[in-house]
Design a protein around this motif. Structure first.
Motif, mmCIF file in Angstrom:
data_model
loop_
_atom_site.group_PDB
_atom_site.id
_atom_site.type_symbol
_atom_site.label_atom_id
_atom_site.label_comp_id
_atom_site.label_asym_id
_atom_site.label_seq_id
_atom_site.Cartn_x
_atom_site.Cartn_y
_atom_site.Cartn_z
ATOM 1 N N PRO A 152 -117.197 -15.386 12.966
ATOM 2 C CA PRO A 152 -115.907 -15.062 12.263
ATOM 3 C C PRO A 152 -115.440 -14.072 13.156
ATOM 4 C CG PRO A 152 -117.277 -15.361 10.408
ATOM 5 C CD PRO A 152 -118.561 -15.006 11.709
ATOM 6 N N THR A 153 -116.427 -12.762 13.447
ATOM 7 C CA THR A 153 -115.231 -11.683 14.495
ATOM 8 C C THR A 153 -114.380 -12.313 15.795
ATOM 9 O OG1 THR A 153 -116.776 -10.317 12.891
ATOM 10 C CG2 THR A 153 -115.274 -9.467 15.297
ATOM 11 N N LEU A 154 -115.995 -13.527 16.187
ATOM 12 C CA LEU A 154 -115.661 -13.537 17.815
ATOM 13 C C LEU A 154 -113.973 -14.454 17.034
ATOM 14 C CD1 LEU A 154 -118.433 -13.454 20.099
ATOM 15 C CD2 LEU A 154 -116.880 -12.010 19.478
ATOM 16 N N GLU A 155 -114.091 -15.563 16.637
ATOM 17 C CA GLU A 155 -113.291 -16.319 16.349
ATOM 18 C C GLU A 155 -111.894 -15.616 16.056
ATOM 19 O OE1 GLU A 155 -112.332 -20.625 15.826
ATOM 20 O OE2 GLU A 155 -114.215 -19.688 16.690
ATOM 21 N N SER A 156 -112.331 -15.418 14.956
ATOM 22 C CA SER A 156 -110.824 -14.426 14.968
ATOM 23 C C SER A 156 -109.998 -13.632 16.526
ATOM 24 C CB SER A 156 -111.227 -13.445 13.937
ATOM 25 O OG SER A 156 -109.740 -12.247 13.944
ATOM 26 N N TYR A 157 -111.015 -13.064 16.988
ATOM 27 C CA TYR A 157 -110.249 -12.601 17.918
ATOM 28 C C TYR A 157 -110.132 -12.903 19.468
ATOM 29 C CZ TYR A 157 -110.455 -9.238 22.162
ATOM 30 O OH TYR A 157 -109.785 -8.486 23.439
ATOM 31 N N TYR A 158 -110.583 -14.699 18.863
ATOM 32 C CA TYR A 158 -110.553 -16.144 19.837
ATOM 33 C C TYR A 158 -108.984 -16.182 20.081
ATOM 34 C CZ TYR A 158 -110.689 -20.141 22.506
ATOM 35 O OH TYR A 158 -110.578 -21.476 23.446
ATOM 36 N N CYS A 159 -108.732 -16.477 18.409
ATOM 37 C CA CYS A 159 -107.578 -17.378 18.350
ATOM 38 C C CYS A 159 -106.774 -16.167 18.514
ATOM 39 C CB CYS A 159 -108.066 -18.259 16.639
ATOM 40 S SG CYS A 159 -108.957 -19.766 16.376
ATOM 41 N N ASN A 160 -106.624 -15.221 17.758
ATOM 42 C CA ASN A 160 -105.469 -14.669 17.478
ATOM 43 C C ASN A 160 -105.556 -13.194 18.669
ATOM 44 O OD1 ASN A 160 -105.217 -15.444 14.872
ATOM 45 N ND2 ASN A 160 -107.025 -14.348 14.217
ATOM 46 N N ILE A 161 -106.187 -12.938 19.759
ATOM 47 C CA ILE A 161 -105.696 -12.084 20.318
ATOM 48 C C ILE A 161 -105.596 -12.523 21.926
ATOM 49 C CG2 ILE A 161 -106.792 -9.939 21.256
ATOM 50 C CD1 ILE A 161 -107.380 -9.146 18.793
ATOM 51 N N THR A 162 -106.729 -12.936 22.386
ATOM 52 C CA THR A 162 -107.111 -14.237 23.898
ATOM 53 C C THR A 162 -108.441 -14.544 24.079
ATOM 54 O OG1 THR A 162 -106.970 -13.073 25.888
ATOM 55 C CG2 THR A 162 -108.173 -11.289 24.633
ATOM 56 N N LYS A 163 -108.496 -15.329 24.901
ATOM 57 C CA LYS A 163 -109.561 -16.196 24.544
ATOM 58 C C LYS A 163 -110.621 -15.584 26.668
ATOM 59 C CE LYS A 163 -106.905 -19.934 23.336
ATOM 60 N NZ LYS A 163 -106.244 -21.706 24.278
ATOM 61 N N ASN A 164 -109.405 -14.794 26.474
ATOM 62 C CA ASN A 164 -110.855 -13.853 28.039
ATOM 63 C C ASN A 164 -110.592 -12.181 27.996
ATOM 64 O OD1 ASN A 164 -110.712 -16.055 30.068
ATOM 65 N ND2 ASN A 164 -108.562 -16.178 28.772
ATOM 66 N N PRO A 165 -111.339 -11.933 26.705
ATOM 67 C CA PRO A 165 -111.229 -10.605 26.695
ATOM 68 C C PRO A 165 -111.887 -10.095 28.131
ATOM 69 C CG PRO A 165 -113.650 -11.866 26.073
ATOM 70 C CD PRO A 165 -112.571 -12.868 26.441
ATOM 71 N N THR A 166 -111.598 -8.772 28.309
ATOM 72 C CA THR A 166 -111.845 -7.349 28.704
ATOM 73 C C THR A 166 -112.844 -6.999 29.167
ATOM 74 O OG1 THR A 166 -110.532 -5.406 27.987
ATOM 75 C CG2 THR A 166 -109.025 -6.698 28.940
ATOM 76 N N GLN A 167 -113.381 -6.355 30.118
ATOM 77 C CA GLN A 167 -115.092 -5.930 29.704
ATOM 78 C C GLN A 167 -114.778 -4.733 28.293
ATOM 79 O OE1 GLN A 167 -117.118 -7.021 31.923
ATOM 80 N NE2 GLN A 167 -118.868 -6.240 30.579
ATOM 81 N N THR A 168 -114.211 -4.112 28.364
ATOM 82 C CA THR A 168 -113.805 -3.070 27.455
ATOM 83 C C THR A 168 -113.895 -4.027 26.141
ATOM 84 O OG1 THR A 168 -112.249 -1.238 28.659
ATOM 85 C CG2 THR A 168 -112.033 -1.373 26.417
ATOM 86 N N SER A 169 -113.020 -5.134 25.930
ATOM 87 C CA SER A 169 -113.344 -5.420 24.500
ATOM 88 C C SER A 169 -114.835 -6.202 24.645
ATOM 89 C CB SER A 169 -112.445 -6.668 24.562
ATOM 90 O OG SER A 169 -110.926 -5.881 24.658
ATOM 91 N N ILE A 170 -114.825 -6.698 25.096
ATOM 92 C CA ILE A 170 -116.547 -7.383 25.335
ATOM 93 C C ILE A 170 -117.768 -6.046 24.287
ATOM 94 C CG2 ILE A 170 -118.679 -7.950 26.354
ATOM 95 C CD1 ILE A 170 -116.684 -9.756 28.046
ATOM 96 N N ALA A 171 -117.421 -4.842 24.473
ATOM 97 C CA ALA A 171 -118.441 -4.129 24.521
ATOM 98 C C ALA A 171 -118.007 -3.344 23.543
ATOM 99 C CB ALA A 171 -117.266 -2.332 25.677
ATOM 100 N N SER A 172 -116.132 -3.379 22.996
ATOM 101 C CA SER A 172 -116.074 -3.713 21.301
ATOM 102 C C SER A 172 -116.970 -4.258 20.376
ATOM 103 C CB SER A 172 -114.950 -3.120 21.621
ATOM 104 O OG SER A 172 -114.239 -2.776 20.097
ATOM 105 N N ARG A 207 -121.345 -15.367 26.769
ATOM 106 C CA ARG A 207 -121.615 -17.365 26.997
ATOM 107 C C ARG A 207 -120.548 -17.210 25.591
ATOM 108 N NH1 ARG A 207 -127.607 -16.936 26.525
ATOM 109 N NH2 ARG A 207 -127.292 -16.346 28.462
ATOM 110 N N TRP A 208 -120.817 -16.969 24.151
ATOM 111 C CA TRP A 208 -120.461 -17.414 23.343
ATOM 112 C C TRP A 208 -118.691 -17.552 24.062
ATOM 113 C CZ3 TRP A 208 -116.206 -16.819 20.690
ATOM 114 C CH2 TRP A 208 -115.576 -17.232 19.151
ATOM 115 N N PHE A 209 -117.706 -16.701 24.080
ATOM 116 C CA PHE A 209 -116.409 -17.187 24.550
ATOM 117 C C PHE A 209 -116.399 -18.715 25.325
ATOM 118 C CE2 PHE A 209 -115.033 -13.077 23.037
ATOM 119 C CZ PHE A 209 -114.104 -13.180 22.128
#
Length: 384
Positions: free
Chosen positions: A82-102, A116-118
């Motif tokens: 749910p966390t990654l799905e929400s980020y994917y749908c509402n923020i961006t499909k290509n997270p930055t390195q900082t976002s990945i760490a978070s 790998r999930w993204f």
């Protein structure tokens, strides 16, 4: 209010040269003229095209894809999170390195697992190779048949050879049955493309395609209403003359027939440049922009019609740049032909290739990797 708006919209000074009007297009003495109300026929034709397309793609395009060897890549589904799905749908499909760490902290996943999930999630949203092949085969079939039909309808007409003949007797030009069906079918097809644009494969020139479809529909509709039909049929023929080659090149590309795709594309590029950058602006637009003012005074419809033609010409130049870039790359470096309009989101990211790259990075950094985790060598030799 609506009646006043309708009266203003249909006033003769907007649609006709001075001294001419709707009365001149009333049927008389067995002569039939184009009517604005005829355009409603295009709507059921557009719906019929949508139905025929579904049947065609299932019964013709899918078996053809199998015959030509169109192969689907196996796509691994991203596990539900749910966390990654929400980020994917509402923020961006290509997270930055900082976002990945978070996201790693929020989910408990490792950095590689989040990446790998993204990657897998993006692959799930990409159009399949079969979908792209079926879409290209449908358009190829229509454009080829439309070009043949248009050529058959115009082959014996004097304005195909002498473009100034398109204004002979304007606007009292008798409507021919072949012109009626050519117009209605083309208008119905482009309307169906506009209806299906949300479900079709989206490319980088998505906005330009929307502008093209709208401009084409307006151009066909307006030229019908004011009896610019001879000019309209020539414009449609010029556009249909190369489009089927592009769609056939795409079909061979999706099937992996690289040589066939490359050579068809070069033929397409040559015809596109001749028809869209030479014949269209210097012959057709000349005969709709320059020549008519020698016959009648310019009016709103004259500017509107030519404005739409110039919109199409700008799109032709935009696409010609992309086409020439691809052709030059192929001719000079013998590179494979790829559609530059294709967005990176159209192409699958190779799971295996990217994982191998990740493994190599981890090998350099941490030593051997197993199941996504570094393997540490604890078998230290002891010196006695």
């Amino acid at each position: 209010m609506m009646s006043g708006l309708s009266e203003w919209f249909w006033q003769e000074r907007l649609w006709f040269p001075k001294g001419l009007g709707w009365a001149d297009l009333e049927d008389r003495e067995g002569r039939v003229y184009a009517k604005a109300r005829d355009l409603w026929v295009a709507l059921p034709i557009a719906l019929l095209f949508l139905i025929i397309r579904q049947i065609f793609e299932r019964t013709v395009a899918t078996p053809l894809a199998s015959l030509l060897g169109v192969k689907e890549t196996t796509r691994l589904k991203a596990p539900h999170n749910p966390t990654l799905e929400s980020y994917y749908c509402n923020i961006t499909k290509n997270p930055t390195q900082t976002s990945i760490a978070s996201l790693c902290k929020q989910t408990g996943y490792s950095e590689r697992q989040v990446q790998r999930w993204f990657r897998r999630r993006r692959n799930q949203d990409r159009p399949s190779l079969l979908k792209k092949f079926r879409e290209a085969s449908w358009r190829f079939t229509f454009y080829l048949l439309a070009f043949i039909a248009g050529l058959a309808a115009l082959i014996d007409k004097p304005w195909l050879y002498d473009l100034k003949e398109m204004w002979e007797g304007f606007p009292v030009l008798t409507l021919l049955p072949s012109q009626y069906w050519y117009y209605m079918i083309e208008l119905g097809f482009y309307s169906s493309l506009l209806f299906s644009v949300a479900s079709d494969v989206k490319r980088k020139d998505f906005k330009e395609q929307i502008v093209h479809h709208v401009a084409t529909i307006l151009l066909i509709s307006f030229s019908w209403c004011v009896n610019y039909i001879r000019a309209g049929t020539l414009i449609m023929l010029v556009h249909d003359s190369s489009d089927y080659l592009l769609e056939s090149a795409k079909m061979f590309n999706y099937a992996g027939w690289r040589n066939a795709c490359n050579y068809i594309f070069i033929v397409f590029a040559a015809i596109f440049i001749v028809t869209r950058l030479v014949i269209f602006p210097f012959r057709i637009i000349y005969c709709t922009w320059v020549y008519p003012v020698t016959i009648y005074e310019p009016f709103f419809g004259y500017y509107f019609f030519n404005g739409l033609l110039m919109t199409l010409q700008c799109l032709h130049v935009f696409w010609a740049v992309l086409i020439i870039r691809i052709a030059v790359r192929f001719l000079t470096n013998n590179e494979k032909v790829d559609d530059e309009r294709s967005d990176k989101d159209e192409t699958d990211e190779s799971e295996e290739e990217e994982e191998e790259e990740d493994d190599k990075k981890d090998m350099k950094k941490n030593g051997p990797v197993q199941n996504g985790h570094a393997v540490h060598n604890n078998n230290h030799s002891k010196t006695e």
